[in-house]
Design an enzyme around this catalytic site. Structure first.
Site, PDB file in Angstrom:
ATOM      1  N   LYS A 175       0.634  -1.224  -0.521  1.00  0.00           N
ATOM      2  CA  LYS A 175      -0.254   0.009  -0.267  1.00  0.00           C
ATOM      3  C   LYS A 175       0.548   1.113  -0.062  1.00  0.00           C
ATOM      4  O   LYS A 175       0.668   2.242  -0.918  1.00  0.00           O
ATOM      5  CB  LYS A 175      -0.963   0.068   1.428  1.00  0.00           C
ATOM      6  N   LYS A 245       0.800  11.809   5.135  1.00  0.00           N
ATOM      7  CA  LYS A 245       0.537  11.355   6.158  1.00  0.00           C
ATOM      8  C   LYS A 245       1.362   9.404   5.381  1.00  0.00           C
ATOM      9  O   LYS A 245       2.158   9.411   5.847  1.00  0.00           O
ATOM     10  CB  LYS A 245      -0.538  10.492   6.993  1.00  0.00           C
TER      11      LYS A 245
END
Ligand code: NAD
Length: 302
Positions: A175, A245
């Site tokens: 991811k 993030k």
């Protein structure tokens, strides 16, 4: 009620709510928890059950999904005093769909194992639209038998579901690779369209040509069609702060491997600047508008 038809869902935000909706539509009873009561109310409006805490949710259901904004919050929800794992009596399965760090996936998995809880780190890709249409890619790290047992539920949420490996953090590794590329493509679209804007070339013409040429990307289609062409960056979004993030998570993970990501460092600086300038809660494609705003204010100053 048949316990196999009951699921918990913690974190009913842009991604969690549509996923919970798809579970409801597939005949599951969804028990939702969110610190934001408006989000819980939205679940109740579509038929979900609310009014639970993490502590009583673990007694109510055998399977809990989470979709939370950061590794820090995931740690609190899983491992904190009022969290899922300390309050469970074992024999439940928990699936984290959030994008966190591989190390936090592994830390939670370790605590889960000590409690007899099955844990999967299962981040998703495909945007809010993918969550709504159940076309998400889901990349799963964790025990194969837990993955197999959870697959029918995952198929309600997504279309391309991968068991990446037994390491609970390995789905997140993939991811973060994906989202590092998202960061580059996002900025590529913003800067490329800035040249179109400055030279007066119609954006639609650029889009139509690049879309059938080598600069084409899924991010160009997403950002241009859903946001930039409408000059609207608010709705149902992957925010600038979530992208920042993920870039920081990718960089932190890369540092732990002693790898080097020279351009990612620049991207992080750029999105830190974007967050500081007030673009944090808008879709990441607002990077294009931010560049235009900067050009305009420089013109005014000169
Ligand atoms: P969001 O901020 O819209 O939703 C997060 C939800 O979690 C919010 O409703 C918030 O109130 C809730 N929450 C926060 N702290 C909580 C707590 N302690 N207990 C219970 N609920 C809590 O974020 P999102 O866009 O839905 O993203 C969720 C996760 O999915 C993130 O990790 C993100 O990186 C990832 N993701 C997002 C997208 C996207 O397009 N938005 C795509 C893929 C992956």
């Amino acid at each position: 009620m048949d316990r196999s038809k009951k699921v918990g869902f913690i974190g009913l935000g842009n991604m969690g709510l549509p996923m919970a909706k798809n579970l409801l539509a597939s005949g599951y009873t969804v028990y939702g928890v969110d610190v934001n009561k408006n989000s819980e109310d939205k679940l109740a409006e579509i038929g979900g059950k609310i009014g639970f805490t993490n502590q009583n949710l673990v007694k109510e259901v055998d399977l809990i999904f989470t979709s939370l904004p950061s590794p820090e919050i995931a740690e609190v929800v899983y491992l904190g005093e009022t969290g899922i794992i300390p309050n469970s009596e074992g024999n439940i399965t928990v699936v984290d769909l959030s994008t966190i760090s591989p190390d936090v996936n592994r830390k939670i998995a370790q605590a889960a194992e000590e409690k007899g809880v099955q844990y999967l780190g299962a981040p998703v890709s495909g945007s809010v639209l993918g969550a709504e249409n159940a076309t998400l890619s889901i990349m799963v790290g964790g025990k194969r038998e837990t993955f197999d047992a959870t697959l029918p539920h995952l198929k309600v949420l997504g279309k391309n579901i991968f068991h990446v490996g037994e390491d609970p953090g390995v789905g997140t590794v993939v991811k973060l690779i994906n989202n590092l590329m998202v960061g580059f493509h996002n900025q590529a679209v913003a800067e490329a369209l800035t040249i179109a804007e400055q030279s007066g070339v119609d954006h639609d013409v650029v889009y139509d040509i690049v879309n059938v040429s080598t600069g084409q990307s899924a991010l160009f289609t997403r950002n241009y069609q859903s946001f930039i062409s409408k000059n609207e960056y608010e709705e149902g979004a992957f925010t600038t702060s979530l992208l920042l993030k993920d870039l920081k998570l990718a960089k932190g993970y890369s540092d732990s491997l002693n790898a080097r990501l020279p351009l990612a460092e620049k991207l992080i600086e750029h999105y830190e600047d974007a967050v500081q300038k007030g673009y944090a809660n808008q879709d990441m494609s607002v990077s294009y508008a931010m560049i235009q705003d900067t050009i305009k204010s420089q013109l005014l100053e000169s």
